[in-house]
Structures are given as structure tokens and as C-alpha cells.
Design an enzyme around this catalytic site. Structure first.
Site, PDB file in Angstrom:
ATOM      1  N   ARG A 514     -35.963  26.370  44.462  1.00  0.00           N
ATOM      2  CA  ARG A 514     -36.159  25.046  43.828  1.00  0.00           C
ATOM      3  C   ARG A 514     -34.871  24.597  43.149  1.00  0.00           C
ATOM      4  O   ARG A 514     -34.113  25.410  42.608  1.00  0.00           O
ATOM      5  CB  ARG A 514     -37.217  25.191  42.745  1.00  0.00           C
ATOM      6  CG  ARG A 514     -38.663  24.926  43.155  1.00  0.00           C
ATOM      7  CD  ARG A 514     -39.592  25.264  41.997  1.00  0.00           C
ATOM      8  NE  ARG A 514     -39.979  26.667  42.044  1.00  0.00           N
ATOM      9  CZ  ARG A 514     -41.269  27.025  41.987  1.00  0.00           C
ATOM     10  NH1 ARG A 514     -42.198  26.099  41.866  1.00  0.00           N
ATOM     11  NH2 ARG A 514     -41.588  28.295  42.060  1.00  0.00           N
ATOM     12  N   SER A 578     -33.119  35.704  40.719  1.00  0.00           N
ATOM     13  CA  SER A 578     -34.145  36.738  40.501  1.00  0.00           C
ATOM     14  C   SER A 578     -33.812  38.057  41.171  1.00  0.00           C
ATOM     15  O   SER A 578     -34.555  38.564  42.040  1.00  0.00           O
ATOM     16  CB  SER A 578     -35.478  36.204  41.003  1.00  0.00           C
ATOM     17  OG  SER A 578     -35.693  34.923  40.455  1.00  0.00           O
ATOM     18  N   ASP A 632     -35.670  35.577  36.691  1.00  0.00           N
ATOM     19  CA  ASP A 632     -36.888  34.744  36.662  1.00  0.00           C
ATOM     20  C   ASP A 632     -37.862  35.219  35.606  1.00  0.00           C
ATOM     21  O   ASP A 632     -38.622  34.417  35.040  1.00  0.00           O
ATOM     22  CB  ASP A 632     -37.556  34.669  38.042  1.00  0.00           C
ATOM     23  CG  ASP A 632     -37.832  36.040  38.643  1.00  0.00           C
ATOM     24  OD1 ASP A 632     -38.453  36.073  39.723  1.00  0.00           O
ATOM     25  OD2 ASP A 632     -37.412  37.049  38.062  1.00  0.00           O
TER      26      ASP A 632
HETATM   27  C1  0WK Z   1     -42.099  31.061  40.154  1.00  0.00           C
HETATM   28  C2  0WK Z   1     -40.824  31.063  39.313  1.00  0.00           C
HETATM   29  C3  0WK Z   1     -39.732  31.781  40.041  1.00  0.00           C
HETATM   30  C4  0WK Z   1     -40.199  33.173  40.448  1.00  0.00           C
HETATM   31  C5  0WK Z   1     -41.459  33.048  41.235  1.00  0.00           C
HETATM   32  C6  0WK Z   1     -41.958  34.411  41.566  1.00  0.00           C
HETATM   33  O1  0WK Z   1     -40.406  29.764  39.059  1.00  0.00           O
HETATM   34  O2  0WK Z   1     -38.600  31.884  39.284  1.00  0.00           O
HETATM   35  O3  0WK Z   1     -39.198  33.838  41.154  1.00  0.00           O
HETATM   36  O4  0WK Z   1     -42.443  32.356  40.515  1.00  0.00           O
HETATM   37  O5  0WK Z   1     -43.105  34.301  42.337  1.00  0.00           O
HETATM   38  P1  0WK Z   1     -43.082  34.260  43.926  1.00  0.00           P
HETATM   39  O6  0WK Z   1     -42.613  32.911  44.294  1.00  0.00           O
HETATM   40  O7  0WK Z   1     -42.153  35.355  44.363  1.00  0.00           O
HETATM   41  O8  0WK Z   1     -44.467  34.533  44.292  1.00  0.00           O
HETATM   42  C1  BGC Z   2     -36.008  41.592  41.437  1.00  0.00           C
HETATM   43  C2  BGC Z   2     -36.158  41.062  40.041  1.00  0.00           C
HETATM   44  C3  BGC Z   2     -37.096  39.874  40.016  1.00  0.00           C
HETATM   45  C4  BGC Z   2     -38.389  40.240  40.683  1.00  0.00           C
HETATM   46  C5  BGC Z   2     -39.373  39.121  40.702  1.00  0.00           C
HETATM   47  C6  BGC Z   2     -37.354  41.840  42.047  1.00  0.00           C
HETATM   48  O1  BGC Z   2     -37.212  42.199  43.378  1.00  0.00           O
HETATM   49  O2  BGC Z   2     -35.270  42.786  41.423  1.00  0.00           O
HETATM   50  O3  BGC Z   2     -34.938  40.687  39.541  1.00  0.00           O
HETATM   51  O4  BGC Z   2     -37.341  39.540  38.684  1.00  0.00           O
HETATM   52  O5  BGC Z   2     -38.147  40.673  42.001  1.00  0.00           O
HETATM   53  O6  BGC Z   2     -38.911  38.042  41.414  1.00  0.00           O
END
Ligand code: 0WK
Ligand code: BGC
Ligand code: 0WK
Ligand code: BGC
Length: 893
Positions: A514, A578, A632
Site C-alpha cells: 500500500r 515488514s 509492521d
Molecule cells: C496490515 C498492515 C501491514 C501488515 C499486514 C499483515 O497494514 O503492515 O504487514 O497487515 O497482514 P497480512 O497482510 O500479511 O495478512
Molecule cells: C517478518 C516480520 C514481520 C512479520 C509480519 C515476518 O516474516 O520477519 O518482520 O513483522 O512477518 O508481517
């Protein structure tokens, strides 16, 4: 004669009407509310599946309740085309035992069994046993069966209302010289259906017309209101012998029927049976002969003591008489001197009585067949009826008359009658063999799933080990060796409400990339406006060069600024990156290693702020005045802290998993200074890289790790996060399929495809409102078209076990964190908030609850509130940037 016995002659119209009446009785029996008062009890049998060809072994079978008590040894050879060898022995059940005390009967059975085992030379073996117990029983499971009431010639005390399996086990135990594993109790109708089903898979009805009469059939679970679950089928023992016990047959029963009943062992009971079955057919004829003799219509009005004696005109006589043999001899044996007319009349009476019996059977069978046809919504029903019993086998005309009337009552059904050659004992052995296979399969499934189930002690151990690793991560000496890096983030303070201005934010590393613009306005209360755009990053870019990746990021920022009408702007930027980064200040982040699906080259060990700025330089589309790089978890904590100041932890359970928290500076030996606090990025995903979790890892975790981008890395993450849970489930499903425990052992190519079982399926499969049918559609999507309802149930269980472990492991990790903060602050009770984000946490129906329960259990002195981040970590990153810019302008940075 026919006029005299017109009541015994039932027209097709009457039989059709009776069939409809019986169907209504069936519905009453199936319905939860009306079952208690229903005469036709429609008893669940817990027989749900038929042999699949893999059953094998030696099984004992007892066959009690018909005219003979049989003990059988059934050898089933598996290897696909099943072969069955049987040895059996008939044992007598003395009349006295049939009318004595229950324990006598079961002791007698145990004695016969011992004798049989002795003869077979297998007394030392503990074999699985199937018990055909041909009386109405309420079953709660396959090997537990409570006798409702005795029928036929049995009338023992101390058994009705008792579980006949425990009674038999008790008698066997009392002997103590052999043992068996009683695995199934079935009605003879069920045994007969299974015996015939072995040769004809269309056999879904079992019929007994012998001493007694009864039928069973395969019913849809959804119609069995007394049972939980509405998928698949279960065999129902109708116990149709009791049809009419509530008066439903009064218009058809004759005085002779009432006389029979009055003279029976169980008056008022089994009224339908008493109009049909072998125990009563002879008596029906005898009473008619007596009645007609007394009315001078037979034997010149002469009766004899024999003719007047109950049971003296056995049903076998009817078989002989209707096959034109012995009528004279039979009547002579009753001391009568019959004329030729008497003989013809007697034969006609036999015909009328047996025909009524066959037609009554046909009428009830027709109702059962219509039920099955409607269940299948079939135009034309093709069905086989497995049948046994001395009347069906002994009476010369019964099968033909039954078959003929059935075809007349249900002309749209293609019905075949298959006479059981091996008695229900074989069926009982097959039910036992299936139960044995299912039990063995269940045991193996539970053994495997057991490796994925963590005990409280194990979770406490995970908490303890993570706590130890966190301490090593904070400690200068051990920081480099530990797997849990406890990375300083240089985020030390939260917004004070004075921050204002426009801030760009990037959110990279989750499931979507994003670009955001966060506008902080300083009106009465600080207001935050946000605009964002999601950009995709294709696999090639994720796994290409770092330059390509950062060029793509810059391209997206430029596109976003155009979209926002801010081309060429120069703004401070908060970069949610992240991944584990080593930071010595807020605007620098050395990437330690990629995780999740990222693998861009020339980035690890580099400062990602620098890589971004270099890309901005290369593109010259805009400028970035300042860049703060945050994880994140930190962005999420800050986003939520803006709403709830007690938010001092950030948690991500998404593609990856991780957490951060506010640590006391004096505990962070890797950073100068002892005052105040700083947010520490735990990077708990890496926990286990030094083997800390090996004793909790299963073969499936190892398989997922070996086929992952970074084998040996991020072990804790690979047991918890969205990128891996689907893969763990897929490996378990493959293991089960290979072992024949699932999908009938048929592996589909798609199931072998990495990543095919997406983690979102876990969340879908586990949502309570998702009926099995939809689970099956997911399986169909995976090319697993032939899956059964049991398969769906098992897939749902695997998803549940894998999801539960992930949530518990996450809860154990959080317990370590909040207890550390509580001890940091020497508090007996800590109340704190966790800001949380991530697709898995947000979409999985049970994850958050299970995680919180585990946390509560493992850190009882901490009261933890979870605040779901609605705005993502981009807002948090922008707020951190705003604070940094404020501090910078106040020369505090
Ligand atoms: C939304 C946050 C972002 C994070 C994500 C983790 O804005 O920074 O990395 O959630 O969740 P995912 O998209 O990996 O399920
Ligand atoms: C990363 C972290 C991150 C997490 C959630 C992991 O794989 O090492 O830095 O916070 O994923 O996105
Ligand atoms: C033979 C079956 C047995 C059943 C009997 C019924 O093996 O389970 O009870 O048929 O017929 P009967 O012996 O009562 O005539
Ligand atoms: C019993 C049934 C049995 C039938 C045939 C009836 O008296 O109630 O359980 O299936 O006889 O043996």
C-alpha cells in the site's frame, strides 16, 4: 372360505392405504418430537459405511434371536477383492434359558463361545466380535445397545433397559478363560443387509421374515432427527414388528389376531409381527381351524386336544401344506380325521394367512422404498433387498407373493430380492470389520493429529523458552547467537497531538503493498485523514533484483502522487518494511534477511532506506524529505496507540507473524541509554532456528520448512502464519490419503501441488455456518471430486487442529511478552492493550478466541485487551514519522 376369511384378504387399495399409513409411522419415528410416542421406533444403528475392500482379519460373530443361535468365525482377506471364509456352529438355547434371568442367558452365551473358541483352537486370541442381537435396542453407539423389550420367544428378567454388551462382557469376564473385543451390536436385519451388500452394492434394505419380522434401510442423516449431523447416511432399524401397537392397525386386525395377541408372551406388543411372522403364522391357522370347527364348518365340528393346544400347528406345517404335501398328515397329527374338503379348506386357509403375511410385508416394504426413492429424488429407484428368515426361505410361495405385491405397490421401482446365503453372522462380521477398520483408521488419524495437539505443559514450555531467548536477544553477549533478535526500533515516544502535515507512508511486506498519504490536521482535536492505494507486486519482482523491487516501489509512489495530484511533491515518508532490520536509528534499517515470499537479491545486509532513496534518485519523479523505517508490528502498535494509549504491544498474524512491545531502555543492552522505554521488534518468527522448537515440530512442519524459500528459518512463523498453515494442512491431507485414511487413498495431482490449499480455506472450512457441502466444494476445487462426507469432516478436523495449534503457539508467545512487561514493571497485575493486524487474525473464525484463551491461561496476572487495527500500519508509520519530524524540528532528535 374366502368369504369366511374375507377379513384376511386385503385389497390393493387397502394395502396401498396401509403403506401410506406405515410411511406416516416412519416419519413419526424419525421425528425427535414424536419418536417417544411412535410405535415404529426407527432406531439408529450407527452403521454408516459399507466395506471398502480393505477390511481384513479374523472376526467372531454371534447370531442370537432367530430360530437358531449361531457362533461364527469369519476370516476376511483384504487385498481389494475380498474373500470371506466362515466356520460356524449352532448352539441350543434351552426354553428355560429363554424365559429365565438375563445373566443365565449371557452366561450361556459365554459358555457356548468358550466351547466354540476351544473347538477352533483360538481361545487364546482376543478377536473382535460382532453381536447380532435381534431384538429392539436403543443404541447410542455401535458397541452400546440397550434392550427396549423382548420379542418372539424370549422373555428374560433383568435385561430390558440394560446394555446387552456390558451384560455379555460381564459374563465373559466371569468365566475369565478367554476374552473378545465386542465392537458391534446389530439387528439381524442389518446383518442381512450387510451380508447381501457384500455381493450387491445396491442392497440398501435388510428384511427378516422368520420367527419375527423386521426391516432396516439406509436413511439420510438429515432425516434422523435423533442424531447429530446431517451429512451422509445411517442404517435405520425400523422395528416394524411393533407397527399397530398404538392402535394403528385396529381396522385390519381380526379377532383371530386379537386372540393370538392375548395368548402371546407380550400382549399388545408386536401386533404387526403377530400378523406376519413364523412364530405366529401357524397359530393363526390353528385358531381359524378351531373357530371354523366350532362353527361346524370343518372337521364335522370336531376339535381335538391337540388342535386346541397353542403352538401345536407349527408354521412349518403351512410350508408343507402349501407345497401340496402332508396336509392330511398334518391334520392327522392333531388327532383329526379330515375329509378331502377339510384338507383343501385347510390348505386354502394356510394360503390366505400366508398371503396376508406376504402382502402386509409388501405394504410396509413399499413405504420404505418410497422413502429411499424420495431421499434420492430418484425418478426410478434401483434397489436390492437382502432377505433372510425361515418364513421367506421355508414358505414355497412367500417370496413370489411378496415380490409380486411389492411390484404392484411400487411399480416405478426396479427391486430385486437377494436371499442371504450366509445368515446375518457374516454381515455382523463385516460391520465389525468396518468398525475395526474405522477404529484403526481413527486411531491412526488421532495419533497423527495428536502430534499437532499441544498440551498446557508444552505451551508453558514454549513460553518459557521464548522468554529465555528474548532475554538472550536483549543481552549484548548473547544477542548474535540467539534466534530471537529483539531489534531496537528507535521508536520511543507516541504522538502528543501537536503533529501536523502531510506524510507519505509505504506498507510493504504483508499480503498487499500500500502507498498512503496521511494528513494530520491540528484542529480542536488532532484529526487524521488518510488516502491510500493498493499496488500488486508480482512474483518476479518479489524474487528479482533489489533494484527492480525498489524501482517498482518508486513507480507506485509516483503513480500515487499523480493520483493524488501531488506530482513532484517532497514529503517525509514512513516506510513500513515488514522484515527483520537492524536499526541504529529511525531512518536506517539494515535488512537482516528476507522472509515470507520475498527473495529480491542485493538487499540483505543493506540499508533499505538507502535502497529506496537511490531508487527515488534514479527515477527523479519526486523527493522524500525524510524516511522513517518501521516494522509492521510497530506501525500497528502506533496506529492503535493513537486510539488507546494503553496500547504498548503490536502483533501481526498474517502472511508472517511477529510482535513488538515497549521495553525498558535499561534492559536493551544493544542500545545506549537507560532512561525510558523503546519499542523492541521481537522478530519472534525466527524463534526455533536454533532448534528451540524441534521437539514440538512434526514431520509436516519439517516438510513445509524443507520445501519453503528459507529452510531452517522462521520456524515459529512456519507453525503459525498464513503463508504456511495451508501447506501444513495439505501435507497432513497427503499423509492421510497415502495411508488410505482419506479420499479412499486416492491422491489427486492437485493435492500434490505446493500452495494449492490456501490458508483462506482454513478460515472458510472452520466457519461454523459453512456446511460440509461447501467444504466438499472446496475439495472439488482442489480436484478431489470423489470426496465423501466423512472426508469433509476429517478435512475440517485437520484444519481445526492446525489452526488451533497456531493460535495457541501465538498465545504462548504473547504470554511471554506481557509477563515480561509485568515483571519489568514489578506489577502483580498488568492491564495492557495489544494492537493487532493481519489477515489470519482478522479472518479466521476461532484464531483470536483460542489465542486469547491460551494467553489468559498462561499469563493469568495480565489483563490483555486486543485492539484490531482498522487503518493498517501505514497510519502508524506516518505517525512515527510525524513524531520524528516534530522531535527533529525541536532539535530533540
Ligand atoms: C496490515 C498492515 C501491514 C501488515 C499486514 C499483515 O497494514 O503492515 O504487514 O497487515 O497482514 P497480512 O497482510 O500479511 O495478512
Ligand atoms: C517478518 C516480520 C514481520 C512479520 C509480519 C515476518 O516474516 O520477519 O518482520 O513483522 O512477518 O508481517
Ligand atoms: C438367519 C439370520 C439371523 C436371523 C434369522 C431370522 O442369520 O440373524 O435372526 O435368519 O430368521 P429365523 O431364524 O427367525 O427364521
Ligand atoms: C425383533 C427384531 C428382529 C426381528 C427379526 C423382531 O421380533 O424385534 O429386532 O429384527 O424380530 O428377527
Amino acid at each position: 372360505m374366502d368369504k369366511y376369511l374375507h377379513q384376511f384378504r386385503l385389497s390393493d387399495k387397502t394395502l396401498m392405504e396401509l403403506s401410506v399409513r406405515f410411511r406416516r409411522e416412519m416419519d413419526k419415528g424419525l421425528c425427535r418430537d414424536t419418536n417417544p410416542t411412535a410405535a415404529v421406533k426407527m432406531l439408529p444403528t450407527f452403521v454408516r459405511s459399507t466395506p471398502d475392500g480393505t477390511e481384513q482379519g479374523e472376526f467372531l460373530a454371534l447370531d442370537l434371536g432367530g430360530s437358531n443361535f449361531r457362533i461364527l468365525l469369519v476370516k476376511v482377506k483384504g487385498n481389494g477383492d475380498q474373500k470371506v471364509e466362515m466356520e460356524s456352529q449352532i448352539y441350543d438355547i434351552p426354553e428355560l434359558v429363554m424365559r429365565g434371568s438375563g445373566s443365565e442367558l449371557f452366561d450361556h452365551i459365554a459358555d457356548c463361545l468358550a466351547n466354540f473358541l476351544e473347538k477352533m483352537g483360538i481361545k487364546d486370541k482376543k478377536l473382535p466380535l460382532g453381536f447380532t442381537f435381534s431384538f429392539p435396542c436403543q443404541q447410542t453407539k455401535l458397541d452400546e445397545s440397550v434392550l427396549i423389550s423382548w420379542t418372539k420367544g424370549f422373555r428374560l428378567s433383568g435385561v430390558e433397559g440394560k446394555d446387552v454388551v456390558s451384560l455379555l462382557r460381564k459374563s465373559i469376564k466371569k468365566r475369565g478363560d478367554f476374552d473378545t473385543d465386542i465392537m458391534a451390536v446389530i439387528s439381524d436385519t442389518v446383518g442381512t443387509m450387510m451380508t447381501c451388500g457384500f455381493d450387491d452394492r445396491h442392497c440398501e434394505i435388510g428384511l427378516i421374515v422368520g420367527t419375527g419380522t423386521n426391516a432396516c434401510y439406509m436413511e439420510q442423516m438429515r432425516n434422523l432427527q435423533l442424531m447429530d449431523g446431517d451429512e451422509g447416511q445411517m442404517c435405520v432399524n425400523t422395528e416394524w414388528g411393533a407397527f399397530g401397537d398404538d392402535g394403528a392397525l385396529e381396522d385390519l386386525r381380526t379377532d383371530i389376531d386379537r386372540e393370538i395377541d392375548a395368548g402371546s408372551l407380550n400382549p399388545g406388543k408386536q401386533l404387526f409381527e403377530k400378523m406376519i411372522s413364523g412364530m405366529y403364522m401357524g397359530e393363526l391357522v390353528r385358531l381359524i381351524l378351531v373357530k371354523m370347527a366350532r362353527e361346524q364348518l370343518l372337521f364335522q365340528g370336531q376339535t381335538t386336544p391337540q388342535l386346541l393346544t397353542s403352538g401345536r400347528f407349527s408354521t412349518n406345517y403351512i410350508y408343507a401344506i402349501e407345497s401340496d404335501k402332508l396336509v392330511f398328515k398334518a391334520l392327522r397329527s392333531l388327532g383329526l380325521d379330515p375329509s378331502a374338503e377339510d384338507c383343501a379348506a385347510t390348505r386354502r386357509i394356510c394360503q390366505i394367512v400366508s398371503t396376508r403375511a406376504a402382502h402386509l410385508c409388501a405394504s410396509a416394504l413399499a413405504a420404505v422404498m418410497r422413502q429411499i426413492r424420495d431421499n434420492k429424488a430418484a425418478e426410478k429407484l434401483r434397489i436390492t433387498i437382502g432377505v433372510d428368515g425361515s418364513v421367506y426361505k421355508g414358505h414355497p410361495e412367500f417370496p413370489r407373493k411378496l415380490n409380486k405385491m411389492v411390484r404392484r405397490l411400487v411399480p416405478d421401482c426396479d427391486v430385486r430380492f437377494l436371499q442371504s446365503q450366509h445368515g446375518s453372522g457374516k454381515g455382523a462380521a463385516m460391520v465389525t470389520a468396518v468398525a475395526y477398520r474405522l477404529a484403526a483408521q481413527h486411531a491412526e488419524r488421532q495419533r497423527v493429529l495428536g502430534t499437532l495437539r499441544l498440551s498446557r505443559e508444552q505451551l508453558l514450555e514454549v513460553k518459557r523458552r521464548l522468554t529465555a531467548e528474548m532475554a538472550r536477544g536483549l543481552c549484548k553477549q548473547t544477542h548474535d547467537q540467539t534466534s530471537v533478535k529483539m531489534l531496537p526500533t528507535y521508536v520511543r515516544s507516541t504522538p502528543d497531538g501537536t503533529e501536523q502535515g502531510d506524510f507519505l507512508a509505504l506498507d510493504l511486506g504483508g499480503s498487499s503493498f500500500r502507498v498512503l498519504l496521511v494528513r494530520l490536521k491540528n484542529e480542536k482535536k488532532q484529526k487524521v485523514d488518510m488516502h491510500q492505494k493498493i499496488y500488486s507486486i508480482d512474483q518476479d519482482t518479489l524474487q528479482g533484483t533489489g533494484e527492480e523491487l525498489f524501482n517498482h516501489i518508486v513507480y507506485c509512489i509516483a503513480d500515487f502522487l499523480d493520483y493524488m495530484g501531488m506530482r513532484g511533491a517532497s514529503l517525509p515518508l514512513g516506510f513500513t518494511f515488514s522484515f527483520p532490520c537492524d536499526q541504529t536509528k529511525l531512518d536506517e534499517g539494515i535488512l537482516l534477511k528476507w522472509t515470507k515470499g520475498f527473495k529480491a537479491s542485493d538487499c540483505e545486509g543493506k540499508d533499505v532506506v538507502k535502497l529506496l532513496k537511490e531508487a527515488v534518485q534514479r527515477k527523479q519523479k519526486f523527493d522524500l524529505s525524510f524516511v522513517a523505517v518501521v516494522n509492521d508490528t510497530v506501525g500497528t502498535m502506533m496506529t492503535c496507540a493513537y486510539q488507546d494509549p494503553k496500547c504498548e504491544l503490536g502483533l501481526i498474524v498474517g502472511t508472517g507473524t511477529n510482535a513488538c512491545y515497549m521495553e525498558e531502555m535499561h534492559n536493551i543492552e544493544t542500545v545506549e541509554g537507560n532512561q525510558g522505554r523503546m519499542c523492541v521488534n521481537v522478530e519472534w518468527g525466527a524463534f526455533g532456528e536454533n532448534g528451540e522448537l524441534d521437539d514440538f515440530c512434526t514431520e509436516f512442519d519439517r516438510a513445509v520448512d524443507e520445501s519453503s524459500n528459507y529452510p531452517g528459518k522462521q520456524r515459529y512463523e512456519k507453525m503459525i502464519s498464513g503463508m504456511y498453515l495451508g501447506e501444513i494442512v495439505r501435507h497432513v491431507l497427503m499423509d492421510f490419503t497415502t495411508k488410505g485414511l482419506l479420499f479412499r487413498g486416492k491422491m489427486s495431482e492437485r493435492l500434490k501441488t505446493r500452495g494449492i490449499f490456501e490458508t483462506k480455506f482454513l478460515s472458510q472450512v472452520e466457519s461454523d455456518r459453512l456446511a460440509m457441502r461447501q467444504v466438499r466444494s472446496i475439495l472439488q476445487h482442489l480436484g478431489l471430486t470423489g470426496s465423501t462426507c466423512d472426508d469433509s469432516v476429517l478435512v475440517k478436523e485437520v484444519c481445526s487442529v492446525v489452526g488451533r495449534r497456531a493460535a495457541q503457539l501465538c498465545g504462548a508467545g504473547l504470554a511471554a511478552l506481557v509477563d515480561k512487561i509485568r515483571q519489568n514493571r514489578n506489577l502483580n497485575q498488568l492491564s495492557i492493550t495489544v494492537g493487532v493486524d493481519g489477515t489470519l487474525y482478522k479472518t479466521h473464525p476461532h484464531f483470536s478466541r483460542i489465542m486469547q484463551e491460551t494467553l489468559q491461561d498462561l499469563a493469568p496476572q495480565c489483563e490483555v485487551t486486543f485492539l484490531k487495527s482498522e487503518d493498517g500500519s501505514g497510519k502508524g508509520a506516518a505517525l512515527i514519522t510525524a513524531v520524528a519530524c516534530r522531535l527533529k524540528s525541536e532539535q530533540l532528535l
